[in-house]
Design a protein around this motif. Structure first.
Motif, PDB file in Angstrom:
ATOM      1  N   ILE A 122       0.898  -0.914   0.000  1.00 60.22           N
ATOM      2  CA  ILE A 122      -0.146   0.103  -0.100  1.00 60.22           C
ATOM      3  C   ILE A 122       0.886   1.241   0.108  1.00 60.22           C
ATOM      4  CG2 ILE A 122      -1.637   1.384   1.266  1.00 60.22           C
ATOM      5  CD1 ILE A 122      -2.694  -1.396   2.150  1.00 60.22           C
ATOM      6  N   LEU A 123       1.912   1.227   0.824  1.00 64.03           N
ATOM      7  CA  LEU A 123       2.699   2.456   0.997  1.00 64.03           C
ATOM      8  C   LEU A 123       3.432   2.817  -0.355  1.00 64.03           C
ATOM      9  CD1 LEU A 123       4.372   4.404   2.484  1.00 64.03           C
ATOM     10  CD2 LEU A 123       5.970   2.655   3.120  1.00 64.03           C
ATOM     11  N   GLN A 124       3.739   1.607  -1.397  1.00 62.46           N
ATOM     12  CA  GLN A 124       4.576   1.702  -2.348  1.00 62.46           C
ATOM     13  C   GLN A 124       3.631   2.299  -3.446  1.00 62.46           C
ATOM     14  OE1 GLN A 124       7.639   1.534  -3.298  1.00 62.46           O
ATOM     15  NE2 GLN A 124       7.685   1.267  -5.492  1.00 62.46           N
ATOM     16  N   ASP A 125       2.481   1.833  -3.365  1.00 63.61           N
ATOM     17  CA  ASP A 125       1.529   2.268  -4.502  1.00 63.61           C
ATOM     18  C   ASP A 125       0.994   3.886  -4.272  1.00 63.61           C
ATOM     19  OD1 ASP A 125       1.234  -0.426  -5.563  1.00 63.61           O
ATOM     20  OD2 ASP A 125      -0.881  -0.851  -4.478  1.00 63.61           O
ATOM     21  N   ASN A 126       1.083   4.229  -2.958  1.00 67.00           N
ATOM     22  CA  ASN A 126       0.616   5.490  -2.562  1.00 67.00           C
ATOM     23  C   ASN A 126       1.971   6.425  -2.884  1.00 67.00           C
ATOM     24  OD1 ASN A 126      -1.762   4.945  -1.991  1.00 67.00           O
ATOM     25  ND2 ASN A 126      -1.245   5.003   0.177  1.00 67.00           N
ATOM     26  N   CYS A 127       3.177   6.060  -2.664  1.00 65.29           N
ATOM     27  CA  CYS A 127       4.398   6.773  -3.379  1.00 65.29           C
ATOM     28  C   CYS A 127       4.428   6.838  -4.731  1.00 65.29           C
ATOM     29  CB  CYS A 127       5.744   6.143  -2.796  1.00 65.29           C
ATOM     30  SG  CYS A 127       6.150   5.826  -1.056  1.00 65.29           S
ATOM     31  N   LEU A 128       4.320   5.942  -5.474  1.00 67.68           N
ATOM     32  CA  LEU A 128       3.954   5.942  -6.865  1.00 67.68           C
ATOM     33  C   LEU A 128       2.830   6.805  -7.518  1.00 67.68           C
ATOM     34  CD1 LEU A 128       5.004   2.286  -7.937  1.00 67.68           C
ATOM     35  CD2 LEU A 128       6.374   4.413  -8.032  1.00 67.68           C
ATOM     36  N   ALA A 129       1.668   6.685  -6.775  1.00 69.62           N
ATOM     37  CA  ALA A 129       0.571   7.606  -7.073  1.00 69.62           C
ATOM     38  C   ALA A 129       0.952   9.018  -7.213  1.00 69.62           C
ATOM     39  CB  ALA A 129      -0.575   7.038  -6.400  1.00 69.62           C
TER      40      ALA A 129
END
Length: 170
Positions: A122-129
């Protein structure tokens, strides 16, 4: 034939008595659950207020370091650590709430606190978003595998010094 009227437990309970016992059990469970929810400030976890994250003292270093971080002005805890869709956010909050309450009740949590694999995704997805325009080339590179995460190199961005966010353990 012997008369066993003196054995009250040998007779089945009447429907009214069964309902009374069941009602008392439900009342005790609701009372204990309600008190626990109140004592643990349960309603605060439904908000996006970062202060909810420090209801548990173990999160104090992460909260304090976030207040001094570059992300303080642009992102709250939920912006990085929870999915942005309504259902995903509350499913993640429920899962995390279960794990946190179990960990703190049984005192079997990692210290320093570490992120679980699902929450790391989730953290990785949000960084990329949020940073897609800046990192689209690096994110699109092949051959990096699952071990490539933003916090692998940028582990101090959200919380300052290492706070159990990923990367190699020291």
């Amino acid at each position: 034939m012997a008369n066993h009227d003196w054995m009250p437990l040998a007779r089945p309970m009447s429907g009214t008595a069964t309902l009374a016992v069941l009602g008392a059990l439900v009342g005790v469970l609701l009372g204990v659950g309600g008190y626990t929810f109140f004592y643990a400030e349960g309603l605060s976890y439904l908000s996006t207020d970062p202060k909810a994250c420090v209801n548990c003292h173990i999160m104090r270093p992460q909260y304090d370091s976030w207040q001094k971080s570059s992300h303080h002005a642009v992102a709250k805890c939920v912006d990085c650590h929870l999915p942005h869709d309504f259902i995903g956010k509350y499913v993640a909050k429920a899962e995390n709430g279960w794990h946190h309450s179990k960990g703190f009740t049984l005192q079997d949590f990692d210290e320093p606190i570490t992120i679980k694999p699902g929450n790391s995704r989730i953290l990785q997805d949000n960084c990329l978003a949020c940073h897609r325009d800046l990192v689209h080339e690096a994110a699109a590179e092949t051959g990096r595998g699952d071990e490539f995460t933003c916090v692998h190199c940028h582990q101090s961005v959200g919380h300052g010094d290492r706070a159990g966010l990923g990367g190699p353990r020291s």
